[in-house]
Design a protein around this motif. Structure first.
Motif, short mmCIF file in Angstrom:
data_model
loop_
_atom_site.label_atom_id
_atom_site.label_comp_id
_atom_site.label_asym_id
_atom_site.label_seq_id
_atom_site.Cartn_x
_atom_site.Cartn_y
_atom_site.Cartn_z
N GLY A 99 0.83 -1.20 0.00
CA GLY A 99 0.00 0.00 0.00
C GLY A 99 0.86 1.24 0.00
O GLY A 99 2.08 1.18 -0.21
N ASP A 100 0.24 2.38 0.27
CA ASP A 100 0.94 3.65 0.22
C ASP A 100 2.06 3.76 1.25
O ASP A 100 3.01 4.53 1.06
CB ASP A 100 -0.05 4.81 0.45
N ARG A 101 1.95 3.02 2.35
CA ARG A 101 2.96 3.10 3.40
C ARG A 101 4.03 2.02 3.28
O ARG A 101 4.86 1.85 4.17
CB ARG A 101 2.30 3.02 4.77
N GLY A 102 3.99 1.28 2.18
CA GLY A 102 4.98 0.24 1.97
C GLY A 102 4.42 -1.14 2.22
O GLY A 102 3.21 -1.36 2.14
N THR A 103 5.31 -2.08 2.52
CA THR A 103 4.95 -3.49 2.66
C THR A 103 4.92 -3.90 4.12
O THR A 103 5.82 -3.55 4.88
CB THR A 103 5.98 -4.37 1.92
N THR A 104 3.89 -4.64 4.49
CA THR A 104 3.82 -5.19 5.85
C THR A 104 3.70 -6.70 5.75
O THR A 104 3.09 -7.24 4.82
CB THR A 104 2.62 -4.63 6.63
#
Length: 220
Positions: A154-159
């Motif tokens: 997503g917009d905040r990167g990978t989790t």
């Protein structure tokens, strides 16, 4: 406290006094994945004696890095977990994993491996910048053992989180095959054709997995 002191007024020396003893970083690795019983830790730290584990846990508790908690389940048990201060070491662990990855292969003949460890390995190579908004399940296998994860972009990167329930697409593979797919060393189709990986659900989101990690960039 640790039995090792460096007698230097240096933050790195202080940190080394707490986490630099043999096995201590691996205890922290286990607790970053989740709280564990004494027996769980002992099972995942092959070669460590109960006496030494007791000593290392006591030192970490005294330093405020971990604590004991009571778990109320079918059987009441005592667990060890990281404190807030202990969890703050995660960025340093992440960088150590990234650095240590260059020395990971080839595996040694007597190496032990737990699929749960992949959680921290994937976190170390996860992108922290915007990536495609996909959600993919991973099942990492090793002999009769396996561990499930969810990779979400997503917009905040990978989790990366434990468990792969609710994913429309799931990739199952041993760790080495997974790294080759994520690192663009082998295509998803090739891994499946060679029976090194299995796919449940649509292939499209799984094909985007390499975009959620920076491993391919580091290998190029």
């Amino acid at each position: 406290m640790s039995g090792t002191t460096y007698r230097q007024f240096c933050a790195l020396a202080r940190a080394a006094e707490i986490v630099g003893e043999r096995w201590t970083l691996l205890i922290i690795r286990e607790l970053l994945i989740g709280p564990k019983r004494f027996s769980d830790l002992l099972n995942h730290l092959n070669g460590m004696s109960p006496t030494l584990l007791t000593s290392r846990l006591a030192a970490l508790i005294e330093s405020g890095v971990i604590r004991k908690i009571d778990w109320q389940g079918p059987v009441t048990a005592q667990l060890y977990e990281l404190t807030e201060s202990g969890r703050e070491i995660q960025p340093a662990i992440r960088e150590l994993i990234r650095w240590g990855g260059r020395y990971l292969f080839p595996p040694r003949a007597d190496d032990e491996f737990e699929p749960d460890w992949v959680l921290l390995g994937l976190d170390a190579i996860a992108r922290r910048t915007p990536v495609p908004a996909i959600k993919v399940g991973l099942v990492v296998t090793h002999g009769k053992k396996s561990a499930g994860f969810t990779v979400a972009g997503g917009d905040r990167g990978t989790t990366i989180t434990r468990g792969e329930a609710g994913c429309k697409a799931t990739l199952q593979a041993p760790f080495d095959a997974l790294l080759q797919i994520v690192g663009k060393r082998i295509s998803l189709d090739k891994a499946i054709a060679d029976k090194r990986a299995k796919l449940r659900g649509p292939a499209a989101p799984v094909r985007q997995l390499p975009l959620l990690f920076d491993l391919a960039d580091r290998l190029s």
